[in-house]
Design an enzyme around this catalytic site. Structure first.
Site, PDB file in Angstrom:
ATOM      1  N   HIS A  71       0.920  -1.266   0.065  1.00 37.52           N
ATOM      2  CA  HIS A  71      -0.030   0.004   0.099  1.00 37.52           C
ATOM      3  C   HIS A  71       0.878   1.246  -0.226  1.00 37.52           C
ATOM      4  O   HIS A  71       1.970   1.316   0.482  1.00 37.52           O
ATOM      5  CB  HIS A  71      -0.839  -0.065   1.359  1.00 37.52           C
ATOM      6  CG  HIS A  71      -1.911   0.916   1.007  1.00 37.52           C
ATOM      7  ND1 HIS A  71      -1.787   2.207   1.446  1.00 37.52           N
ATOM      8  CD2 HIS A  71      -3.419   0.804   0.573  1.00 37.52           C
ATOM      9  CE1 HIS A  71      -3.247   2.882   1.098  1.00 37.52           C
ATOM     10  NE2 HIS A  71      -3.968   2.133   0.758  1.00 37.52           N
ATOM     11  N   ASP A  91      -7.963  -5.542  -0.043  1.00 38.93           N
ATOM     12  CA  ASP A  91      -8.389  -6.440  -1.217  1.00 38.93           C
ATOM     13  C   ASP A  91      -8.303  -7.972  -1.122  1.00 38.93           C
ATOM     14  O   ASP A  91      -8.967  -8.939  -1.626  1.00 38.93           O
ATOM     15  CB  ASP A  91      -7.950  -5.727  -2.723  1.00 38.93           C
ATOM     16  CG  ASP A  91      -8.450  -4.779  -2.899  1.00 38.93           C
ATOM     17  OD1 ASP A  91      -9.545  -4.132  -2.618  1.00 38.93           O
ATOM     18  OD2 ASP A  91      -7.834  -3.636  -3.291  1.00 38.93           O
TER      19      ASP A  91
HETATM   20  N1  COA Z   1       3.888  -7.717  -4.700  1.00 38.39           N
HETATM   21  C1  COA Z   1       5.320  -7.464  -4.903  1.00 38.39           C
HETATM   22  N2  COA Z   1       6.208  -6.504  -4.542  1.00 38.39           N
HETATM   23  C2  COA Z   1       5.620  -5.661  -4.136  1.00 38.39           C
HETATM   24  C3  COA Z   1       4.233  -5.329  -3.768  1.00 38.39           C
HETATM   25  C4  COA Z   1       3.451  -6.456  -4.120  1.00 38.39           C
HETATM   26  N3  COA Z   1       2.063  -6.381  -3.972  1.00 38.39           N
HETATM   27  N4  COA Z   1       3.845  -3.935  -3.570  1.00 38.39           N
HETATM   28  C5  COA Z   1       5.261  -3.524  -3.282  1.00 38.39           C
HETATM   29  N5  COA Z   1       6.261  -4.246  -3.586  1.00 38.39           N
HETATM   30  C6  COA Z   1       7.574  -4.016  -3.746  1.00 38.39           C
HETATM   31  C7  COA Z   1       7.769  -2.878  -5.171  1.00 38.39           C
HETATM   32  O1  COA Z   1       8.106  -3.480  -6.003  1.00 38.39           O
HETATM   33  C8  COA Z   1       8.932  -2.134  -4.359  1.00 38.39           C
HETATM   34  O2  COA Z   1      10.163  -3.129  -4.707  1.00 38.39           O
HETATM   35  P1  COA Z   1      11.620  -2.453  -5.096  1.00 38.39           P
HETATM   36  O3  COA Z   1      11.876  -1.462  -3.826  1.00 38.39           O
HETATM   37  O4  COA Z   1      12.347  -3.662  -5.247  1.00 38.39           O
HETATM   38  O5  COA Z   1      11.148  -1.561  -6.227  1.00 38.39           O
HETATM   39  C9  COA Z   1       8.800  -2.285  -3.001  1.00 38.39           C
HETATM   40  O6  COA Z   1       7.806  -3.098  -2.860  1.00 38.39           O
HETATM   41  C10 COA Z   1       8.131  -1.058  -2.526  1.00 38.39           C
HETATM   42  O7  COA Z   1       6.850  -0.535  -3.046  1.00 38.39           O
HETATM   43  P2  COA Z   1       6.168   0.596  -2.760  1.00 38.39           P
HETATM   44  O8  COA Z   1       7.167   1.724  -3.309  1.00 38.39           O
HETATM   45  O9  COA Z   1       5.757   0.690  -1.149  1.00 38.39           O
HETATM   46  O10 COA Z   1       4.906   0.632  -3.722  1.00 38.39           O
HETATM   47  P3  COA Z   1       4.001   1.713  -4.118  1.00 38.39           P
HETATM   48  O11 COA Z   1       3.551   2.690  -3.197  1.00 38.39           O
HETATM   49  O12 COA Z   1       4.651   2.241  -5.378  1.00 38.39           O
HETATM   50  O13 COA Z   1       2.780   0.725  -4.695  1.00 38.39           O
HETATM   51  C11 COA Z   1       0.919  -0.614  -4.862  1.00 38.39           C
HETATM   52  C12 COA Z   1       1.681   0.339  -4.016  1.00 38.39           C
HETATM   53  C13 COA Z   1      -0.433  -0.784  -3.869  1.00 38.39           C
HETATM   54  C14 COA Z   1       0.653  -0.133  -5.986  1.00 38.39           C
HETATM   55  C15 COA Z   1       1.682  -1.819  -4.626  1.00 38.39           C
HETATM   56  O14 COA Z   1       2.016  -2.441  -3.465  1.00 38.39           O
HETATM   57  C16 COA Z   1       1.084  -3.023  -5.410  1.00 38.39           C
HETATM   58  O15 COA Z   1       1.124  -3.038  -6.779  1.00 38.39           O
HETATM   59  N6  COA Z   1       0.236  -3.932  -4.741  1.00 38.39           N
HETATM   60  C17 COA Z   1      -0.535  -4.927  -5.618  1.00 38.39           C
HETATM   61  C18 COA Z   1      -1.831  -4.399  -5.912  1.00 38.39           C
HETATM   62  C19 COA Z   1      -2.768  -4.150  -4.827  1.00 38.39           C
HETATM   63  O16 COA Z   1      -3.056  -4.824  -4.055  1.00 38.39           O
HETATM   64  N7  COA Z   1      -3.496  -3.140  -5.034  1.00 38.39           N
HETATM   65  C20 COA Z   1      -4.573  -2.615  -4.347  1.00 38.39           C
HETATM   66  C21 COA Z   1      -4.074  -1.425  -3.135  1.00 38.39           C
HETATM   67  S1  COA Z   1      -5.286  -1.194  -1.872  1.00 38.39           S
END
Ligand code: COA
Length: 378
Positions: A263, A314
């Site tokens: 998140h 979710d």
């Molecule tokens: N699965 C695998 N890796 C994940 C991840 C996931 N669901 N969410 C974050 N990461 C990884 C990122 O790739 C990043 O890795 P890196 O540093 O090696 O590049 C690291 O964790 C930190 O990510 P972060 O900057 O905290 O993510 P974000 O704020 O850009 O993205 C989301 C947030 C929600 C888009 C992301 O967590 C995601 O894609 N989640 C899956 C989709 C989802 O469940 N969405 C509903 C949200 S309520």
């Protein structure tokens, strides 16, 4: 061409405060508050109509206001005939979120307040939108599955109406209570991507239908609302708790994004997960499908160990909807049926205190170069 000092840059607007709001606060330490009320106190007690009223009007309703608000929503559910006709014209297999986006856009033409962005007109339009988003989802679903839309039952609450309108059965009291809680958890989340999209659209002084159309389009993506549909596909593929760890390790090794985890704001847990997890546990007992929660819990344990990432709402919403009898394609529309209240509250707030939302970008293209002249055609 002049150069300028580079403004501060935050990819994805992470950590950027992009506006003020009195509607909702997301506490990074697993908290969520609507207009000062903690979702943990209110979520499983209030009805969705109470929460929607609170988001739109700033205060909880008294008994008279509550009864009127419920009646007003129920009275606005029926879709204009041409909108139902449009749903019939869409190809079979159209995703319900695409039906919803097209339907919201079309509804604008049938609203007599279309050109009025005043506070009162926005509240009137919000009531119609809250009512009709559910109708678009349910009528569209029935039509795309070869069934006719059902006649309205105005005595039903929003939480009961979605069950009835989809499958023709008025739900049991416990199912309605559960859906009220689910809707309450999803009703708002400050500047999430779809709400921000709605506010950007509203900030140009475009109307609430245009803003909600933008929001629906934005919600569909799997990094936002679409994650609850993708989470169910993942859980079905895993099938049993003993397969969860190996499945997850394989997908992490392939650098896949795991749906239902991570998140932008919450780094110590999603405030809504404990309530949704309990609903999933309760439903597991009621339906005899007690596999889903242990699968999710195993995924949580391994994800925490391997990546330090927490589940988001979710992950548990997916099996909850499944056990309530909804197909996975309806997961994101069900999110929209609730979040529309938040979108409308934010659009109203944006119009009430408007300033155009227009950030800058960091230019990374070619340096200034000479135009060679028009293309020489033969
Ligand atoms: N699965 C695998 N890796 C994940 C991840 C996931 N669901 N969410 C974050 N990461 C990884 C990122 O790739 C990043 O890795 P890196 O540093 O090696 O590049 C690291 O964790 C930190 O990510 P972060 O900057 O905290 O993510 P974000 O704020 O850009 O993205 C989301 C947030 C929600 C888009 C992301 O967590 C995601 O894609 N989640 C899956 C989709 C989802 O469940 N969405 C509903 C949200 S309520």
């Amino acid at each position: 061409m002049s150069t300028e000092t580079k403004p501060e840059y935050s990819p994805g607007l992470a950590g950027v405060i992009a506006g003020e709001t009195q509607i909702c606060w997301v506490d990074p330490n697993a908290g969520l508050m609507y207009r000062g009320y903690d979702i943990h106190e209110m979520g499983d007690k209030a009805t969705f109509e109470e929460v929607a009223y609170l988001l739109l009007n700033g205060e909880l309703p008294n008994a008279k206001q509550f009864a009127e608000f419920k009646e007003q929503i129920a009275a606005q559910r029926e879709l204009p005939g041409p909108v139902v006709q449009m749903l019939r014209l869409l190809p079979r297999g159209t995703h319900p979120m695409d039906m919803l986006r097209t339907g919201v856009s079309m509804l604008s033409a049938f609203d007599k307040d279309i050109g009025d962005n005043s506070h009162d007109a926005n509240i009137r339009k919000s009531i119609r939108l809250i009512a009709r988003v559910t109708s678009l989802i349910a009528d569209g679903w029935r039509i795309s599955h070869g069934q006719e839309p059902l006649p309205e039952k105005t005595e039903l609450s929003q939480a009961a109406d979605i069950f009835y309108k989809l499958n023709g059965k008025v739900p049991e009291a416990w199912q309605t209570r559960m859906m009220d809680t689910i809707y309450n958890l999803y009703a708002d989340h400050e500047f999430n991507a779809s709400t921000f999209a709605a506010r950007v659209t509203a900030s140009t002084l475009a109307g609430i239908y245009a803003a909600v159309t933008s929001a629906v389009g934005t919600l569909k993506g799997p990094l936002h609302g679409g994650a609850n549909e993708e989470s169910m596909k993942m859980l079905e593929e895993i099938e049993t708790p003993d397969r969860a760890e190996a499945w997850l390790m394989k997908h992490l090794a392939a650098k896949s994004k795991i749906m239902g985890f991570g998140h932008r704001v919450y780094k110590k847990g999603d405030s809504r997960v404990p309530i949704m997890r309990e609903i999933a546990r309760d439903l597991g007992k009621r339906t005899g499908k007690e596999n889903w929660v242990p699968i999710c819990e195993k995924l949580e344990e391994v994800m925490e160990r391997e990546k330090g990432l927490c589940a988001n709402v979710d992950l548990y919403a997916a099996p909850v909807y499944w056990m309530l009898g909804f197909e996975p394609e309806l997961n994101t529309p069900l999110f929209a049926a609730s979040r529309v209240a938040g979108w409308c509250a934010h659009v109203t707030e944006q119009h009430d205190h408007n300033r155009l939302i227009r950030p800058r970008s960091l230019y990374t293209g070619p340096k200034l170069r000479k135009y060679p002249g028009p293309v020489k055609t033969a």
